[in-house]
Design an enzyme around this catalytic site. Structure first.
Site, mmCIF file in Angstrom:
data_model
loop_
_atom_site.group_PDB
_atom_site.id
_atom_site.type_symbol
_atom_site.label_atom_id
_atom_site.label_comp_id
_atom_site.label_asym_id
_atom_site.label_seq_id
_atom_site.Cartn_x
_atom_site.Cartn_y
_atom_site.Cartn_z
ATOM 1 N N HIS A 194 0.834 -1.215 0.000
ATOM 2 C CA HIS A 194 0.000 0.000 0.000
ATOM 3 C C HIS A 194 0.864 1.259 0.000
ATOM 4 O O HIS A 194 0.446 2.310 0.509
ATOM 5 C CB HIS A 194 -0.953 0.023 1.207
ATOM 6 C CG HIS A 194 -1.856 -1.160 1.303
ATOM 7 N ND1 HIS A 194 -3.075 -1.217 0.667
ATOM 8 C CD2 HIS A 194 -1.699 -2.351 1.939
ATOM 9 C CE1 HIS A 194 -3.652 -2.383 0.927
ATOM 10 N NE2 HIS A 194 -2.830 -3.095 1.692
ATOM 11 N N SER A 324 18.376 17.397 -17.355
ATOM 12 C CA SER A 324 17.661 18.670 -17.347
ATOM 13 C C SER A 324 18.416 19.705 -18.150
ATOM 14 O O SER A 324 19.657 19.733 -18.152
ATOM 15 C CB SER A 324 17.484 19.165 -15.905
ATOM 16 O OG SER A 324 16.930 20.460 -15.883
ATOM 17 N N LYS A 330 21.512 16.963 -12.800
ATOM 18 C CA LYS A 330 20.342 16.105 -12.659
ATOM 19 C C LYS A 330 20.419 14.961 -13.667
ATOM 20 O O LYS A 330 20.706 15.164 -14.847
ATOM 21 C CB LYS A 330 19.062 16.914 -12.889
ATOM 22 C CG LYS A 330 17.782 16.201 -12.496
ATOM 23 C CD LYS A 330 16.604 17.192 -12.557
ATOM 24 C CE LYS A 330 15.347 16.569 -11.986
ATOM 25 N NZ LYS A 330 14.793 15.549 -12.869
ATOM 26 N N GLU A 337 11.541 5.113 -17.984
ATOM 27 C CA GLU A 337 10.470 5.942 -18.538
ATOM 28 C C GLU A 337 10.143 5.538 -19.971
ATOM 29 O O GLU A 337 8.962 5.501 -20.362
ATOM 30 C CB GLU A 337 10.863 7.414 -18.459
ATOM 31 C CG GLU A 337 10.832 7.954 -17.035
ATOM 32 C CD GLU A 337 11.369 9.359 -16.897
ATOM 33 O OE1 GLU A 337 11.260 9.916 -15.796
ATOM 34 O OE2 GLU A 337 11.908 9.905 -17.891
#
Length: 477
Positions: A194, A324, A330, A337
């Protein structure tokens, strides 16, 4: 958008049953294909290399079978077989300009193949293009119909993609996940249910679960491939086999199997095989099941690698590219993805295949080209995504110290106390630890009435990753 671009503006005139049609002079296709190009300027999408390879192999197997049956003059037949083999090899792909969104039987694409092969065979015999020295229908399409050729081509193309690309990619991913399961076995971290902290789990156990998903996907896809081995070639127009030698199906399919390198057999029921494409829906469903599982794996890995400081940070992904244009340093989880996007695409493809199969009207499905496009694309992108995921993400994953560090402060260590001191007292210890910011061990030392040795044994996170039960349980102490 890919279109055939003639090398000059010159045209020749070809004829079909509707009359004359101007065709680019250097095009191998003829009037029927030119009409389809005019009629369907819709998407620029074309049936791709895997489908054209299968279609060429079918025409080659048919020509060789028809020669062996004495139905096709050997001189013409050998030219047709050679021209078809060239189509299968990809030599003439730019001469297949018909849009995916066309006549639902795929007749335009079958005619396109017949014309390209006929004109190329005529050239091989020394005749000009458009001469009909080799006839697209009488010679190339002998003992066939679009209605049995096109679904057979879908089956063959799908089988070849599954065996040559998808299953090897899944095997590699499965091996990569299994290796990580072994490498990460000693890393004990917090389990989550959960999205909340649960009892400890080995990072290797999580990866064993991922490997198990892929292993079972391989099994399901192999089962679906077995269904695709049954092909409708020989049913001709409506499944009856009209205008076909009775020995053609078995002999042509046996030869096609040799040429394609995949097991094939004639369907025992030609009527179902052309009126409906249930086997393709079944295969697409297996792909969808794997796609959803692959998304789950990629998303878990993405989350475990989140941060690295403000996220979970339990895994370290390979650094592949800057993440980025504005934030220096980053690095994003680009491979997971991409895998997630592939999973979404495959589920969309599956919906098209399922809807397409509903439109089998009486003796023929009339959504075959769009089913072919979506099914074959799904196989291809799943294969590529699985291979890239294994190579550029899973194989380079590293475990950090973050997972083990979080375990000691985790509240779910209280679960190990419950069989000894009872659920209620263990829950009280967990609530106190949460409210005070102390560890389960610290609170239990004061309230559980257990020795330090007992606490060490019960609160050993690694011990909690295997089956076992302490004490009598129940609500008492």
């Amino acid at each position: 958008m890919r279109t055939v671009q003639p090398t000059s503006a010159a045209t020749r005139v070809e004829r079909d049953t509707l009359g004359e049609m101007a065709v680019p002079a250097d095009a191998l296709y003829g009037a029927q294909t030119a009409r389809a190009v005019e009629n369907f300027p819709i998407s620029g999408l074309r049936l791709g290399r895997p489908f054209l390879r299968a279609l060429g192999l079918i025409k080659q197997a048919a020509a060789e079978t028809n020669m062996a049956l004495g139905l096709l003059d050997r001189r013409i037949g050998e030219a047709v077989a050679q021209a078809a083999a060239e189509v299968a090899a990809g030599r003439w792909d730019d001469h297949f300009p018909v849009d995916v969104f066309q006549t639902g039987s795929g007749t335009s694409t079958n005619n396109n193949a017949n014309e390209v092969i006929a004109n190329r065979a005529a050239e091989l015999l020394g005749a000009p293009r458009g001469s009909k020295a080799v006839h697209p229908n009488d010679h190339v399409n002998l003992c066939q119909s679009s209605n049995d050729v096109i679904p057979t081509a879908i089956h063959v193309a799908a089988l070849q993609l599954v065996h040559e690309e998808l299953l090897p990619a899944l095997d590699r991913l499965h091996r990569a996940l299994e290796r990580k399961a072994v490498a990460f076995w000693d890393v004990v971290k917090t389990g989550r249910t959960h999205l909340m902290d649960a009892t400890p789990i080995r990072l290797g156990q999580e990866f064993r679960g991922y490997a198990g998903q892929v292993e079972r996907a391989i099994r399901r896809i192999r089962l679906a491939a077995g269904e695709l081995e049954e092909v409708p070639l020989g049913g001709t127009a409506v499944g009856t086999g009209t205008n076909m030698h009775p020995d053609f199906p078995a002999r042509a399919i046996a030869r096609l199997s040799q040429l394609a390198g995949v097991p094939l057999r004639e369907t025992a029921n030609h009527f179902q095989a052309q009126a409906a494409l249930d086997a393709l829906v079944f295969a697409s469903g297996a792909l969808r099941a794997y796609a959803t599982g692959l998304m789950k794996i990629a998303n878990d890995i993405r989350w475990m690698a989140s941060g690295p400081h403000a996220g979970l940070g339990e895994l370290r992904l390979p650094e592949l590219q800057p993440g980025s244009s504005i934030m220096p340093g980053k690095v994003n989880p680009v491979i997971p993805e991409a895998v997630l996007m592939v999973g979404a695409q495959v589920q969309g493809n599956d919906l098209v295949v399922a809807i397409g199969n509903q439109w089998g009207n009486f003796e023929l499905n009339t959504m075959m080209p769009v089913i072919a496009h979506n099914l074959l694309q799904a196989i291809a992108v799943l294969a590529a995504a699985s291979r890239v995921f294994a190579e550029k993400c899973v194989e380079g994953l590293e475990a950090t110290s973050r997972g083990p560090e979080l375990v000691e402060g985790g509240l779910m260590l209280a679960t190990a106390l419950a069989p000894v001191i009872g659920y209620d007292r263990a829950a009280e210890i967990a609530r106190t630890a949460r409210a005070t910011g102390r560890t389960i061990r610290e609170v239990a030392r004061e309230r559980a009435g257990l020795s330090e040795a007992e606490l060490d044994r019960l609160l050993d996170p690694a011990r909690m990753t295997a089956p076992g039960l302490e004490g009598a349980g129940g609500g008492g102490g």
